[in-house]
Design an enzyme around this catalytic site. Structure first.
Site, short mmCIF file in Angstrom:
data_model
loop_
_atom_site.label_atom_id
_atom_site.label_comp_id
_atom_site.label_asym_id
_atom_site.label_seq_id
_atom_site.Cartn_x
_atom_site.Cartn_y
_atom_site.Cartn_z
N PHE A 1 -13.78 3.60 5.38
CA PHE A 1 -12.90 2.83 4.50
C PHE A 1 -12.56 3.66 3.26
O PHE A 1 -13.45 4.15 2.56
CB PHE A 1 -13.59 1.52 4.09
CG PHE A 1 -12.65 0.60 3.37
CD1 PHE A 1 -11.74 -0.19 4.07
CD2 PHE A 1 -12.64 0.54 1.98
CE1 PHE A 1 -10.84 -1.01 3.41
CE2 PHE A 1 -11.75 -0.29 1.31
CZ PHE A 1 -10.86 -1.06 2.03
N VAL A 2 -11.27 3.80 3.01
CA VAL A 2 -10.83 4.64 1.89
C VAL A 2 -9.99 3.82 0.89
O VAL A 2 -9.40 2.80 1.27
CB VAL A 2 -10.01 5.86 2.38
CG1 VAL A 2 -10.89 6.83 3.16
CG2 VAL A 2 -8.81 5.44 3.23
N ARG B 1 -5.62 0.89 -6.16
CA ARG B 1 -4.31 1.39 -5.68
C ARG B 1 -3.74 2.47 -6.59
O ARG B 1 -2.97 3.31 -6.16
CB ARG B 1 -3.27 0.26 -5.63
CG ARG B 1 -3.50 -0.78 -4.57
CD ARG B 1 -2.24 -1.62 -4.42
NE ARG B 1 -2.49 -2.89 -3.76
CZ ARG B 1 -2.57 -3.06 -2.45
NH1 ARG B 1 -2.46 -2.03 -1.64
NH2 ARG B 1 -2.78 -4.24 -1.93
N ASP C 1 -4.55 1.89 11.11
CA ASP C 1 -5.97 1.78 11.48
C ASP C 1 -6.01 1.34 12.95
O ASP C 1 -5.88 2.16 13.85
CB ASP C 1 -6.60 0.78 10.50
CG ASP C 1 -8.09 0.61 10.66
OD1 ASP C 1 -8.66 1.16 11.60
OD2 ASP C 1 -8.71 -0.07 9.82
N LYS D 1 -6.18 6.63 11.50
CA LYS D 1 -7.56 6.67 11.99
C LYS D 1 -7.50 6.71 13.52
O LYS D 1 -7.44 5.66 14.17
CB LYS D 1 -8.32 5.42 11.53
CG LYS D 1 -8.52 5.33 10.02
CD LYS D 1 -9.34 4.08 9.65
CE LYS D 1 -9.49 3.94 8.16
NZ LYS D 1 -10.15 2.66 7.76
N GLY E 1 0.78 -1.24 0.00
CA GLY E 1 0.00 0.00 0.00
C GLY E 1 0.81 1.28 0.00
O GLY E 1 0.32 2.32 -0.43
N ASP F 1 -6.10 -0.14 -1.33
CA ASP F 1 -6.94 -0.94 -2.20
C ASP F 1 -8.23 -1.41 -1.54
O ASP F 1 -8.34 -1.47 -0.31
CB ASP F 1 -6.19 -2.19 -2.67
CG ASP F 1 -6.04 -3.22 -1.55
OD1 ASP F 1 -5.53 -2.85 -0.46
OD2 ASP F 1 -6.47 -4.37 -1.73
N GLU G 1 4.34 3.74 6.19
CA GLU G 1 3.06 3.04 6.06
C GLU G 1 2.06 3.90 5.30
O GLU G 1 2.11 5.12 5.37
CB GLU G 1 2.48 2.76 7.46
CG GLU G 1 2.98 1.49 8.13
CD GLU G 1 2.30 0.24 7.60
OE1 GLU G 1 1.67 0.29 6.52
OE2 GLU G 1 2.42 -0.80 8.26
N ASP G 2 1.14 3.25 4.60
CA ASP G 2 0.06 3.99 3.95
C ASP G 2 -0.99 4.44 4.96
O ASP G 2 -1.46 5.58 4.93
CB ASP G 2 -0.59 3.14 2.85
CG ASP G 2 -0.97 1.74 3.33
OD1 ASP G 2 -0.63 1.37 4.48
OD2 ASP G 2 -1.59 1.00 2.55
P1 IMP Z 1 -4.23 -2.07 11.06
O1 IMP Z 1 -5.65 -2.25 11.53
O2 IMP Z 1 -3.64 -0.77 11.56
O3 IMP Z 1 -3.39 -3.26 11.42
O4 IMP Z 1 -4.30 -1.95 9.49
C1 IMP Z 1 -4.10 -3.08 8.71
C2 IMP Z 1 -4.12 -2.81 7.24
O5 IMP Z 1 -5.47 -2.72 6.84
C3 IMP Z 1 -3.48 -1.54 6.69
O6 IMP Z 1 -2.08 -1.64 6.51
C4 IMP Z 1 -4.17 -1.46 5.35
O7 IMP Z 1 -3.57 -2.30 4.41
C5 IMP Z 1 -5.55 -1.98 5.68
N1 IMP Z 1 -6.51 -0.88 5.88
C6 IMP Z 1 -6.92 -0.33 7.03
N2 IMP Z 1 -7.82 0.64 6.80
C7 IMP Z 1 -7.96 0.70 5.44
C8 IMP Z 1 -8.75 1.53 4.56
O8 IMP Z 1 -9.53 2.43 4.96
N3 IMP Z 1 -8.62 1.26 3.23
C9 IMP Z 1 -7.80 0.31 2.73
N4 IMP Z 1 -7.04 -0.47 3.51
C10 IMP Z 1 -7.13 -0.28 4.86
#
Ligand code: IMP
Length: 178
Positions: free
Chosen positions: A155-156, A168, A106, A134, A48, A162, A102-103
């Protein structure tokens, strides 16, 4: 910017390419100031982050190195359940300042696993740069040092992010239409 449909979902325009660019440039300037003496190793977490990393690192002007990693999860036979492994890291990182790129952060589960893997390698310090955060979902203690934009729990897609593998390549960010 018009709405887009990816598979079964519709997304509407959310963050323009111009706004993205301003915030990425601001982040780069902060990094240039903060880490000027650290010769950081930027560790870009695929997939990402590829677009954010390319834009960010074009504006990072301090001496640095760049490497790319992926996280792979599999269910081990141990009682701990899911095991996360870092693949692709070939550089010696002991004693280095590592900037995780990181992109999006969450819940922070991914970031926490990655940081724990890096800490085992005796890095000097870890900084985290994430284009999106977030805050309402993030419950971990690891500081996210450089954040492009904070967004609600929606969700974006786009700008590297993606939905089921799609979206992407879009240069703007779109949010799921409710
Ligand atoms: P985490 O919950 O911080 O572990 O996020 C895990 C992964 O979920 C991120 O690295 C993204 O790949 C994906 N992700 C979380 N939120 C979004 C979103 O809003 N759009 C797309 N991918 C997301």
């Amino acid at each position: 910017m018009q709405q887009v449909t990816l598979k079964d979902k519709t997304f509407v325009p959310y963050i323009t390419a111009d706004k993205i660019s301003v915030s990425v440039n601001n982040l780069a300037q902060k990094i240039n100031t903060d880490l000027v003496n650290d010769m950081p190793l930027f560790l870009v977490v695929l997939n990402g982050s590829f677009m954010f990393a390319a834009d960010l690192l074009k504006e990072v002007t301090i001496p640095c190195e760049i490497s790319f990693i992926k996280l792979a999860s599999y269910h081990g036979t141990s009682s701990s359940g899911t095991v996360t492994e870092m693949i692709g890291l070939t550089d010696e990182i002991k004693g280095r300042t590592v900037v995780v790129v990181e992109d999006i952060v969450d819940t922070g589960v991914t970031l926490e696993k990655l940081v724990s893997l890096l800490n085992k390698k005796e890095v000097k310090q870890i900084k985290v740069a994430s284009f999106l955060l977030k805050p309402d979902a993030y419950k971990k203690d690891i500081p996210v040092d450089y954040v492009g934009m904070e967004i609600p729990n929606d969700f974006v897609v786009g700008y590297g992010l993606d939905y089921d593998g799609l979206g992407r390549n879009m240069k703007e960010i779109y949010v799921l239409h409710k």
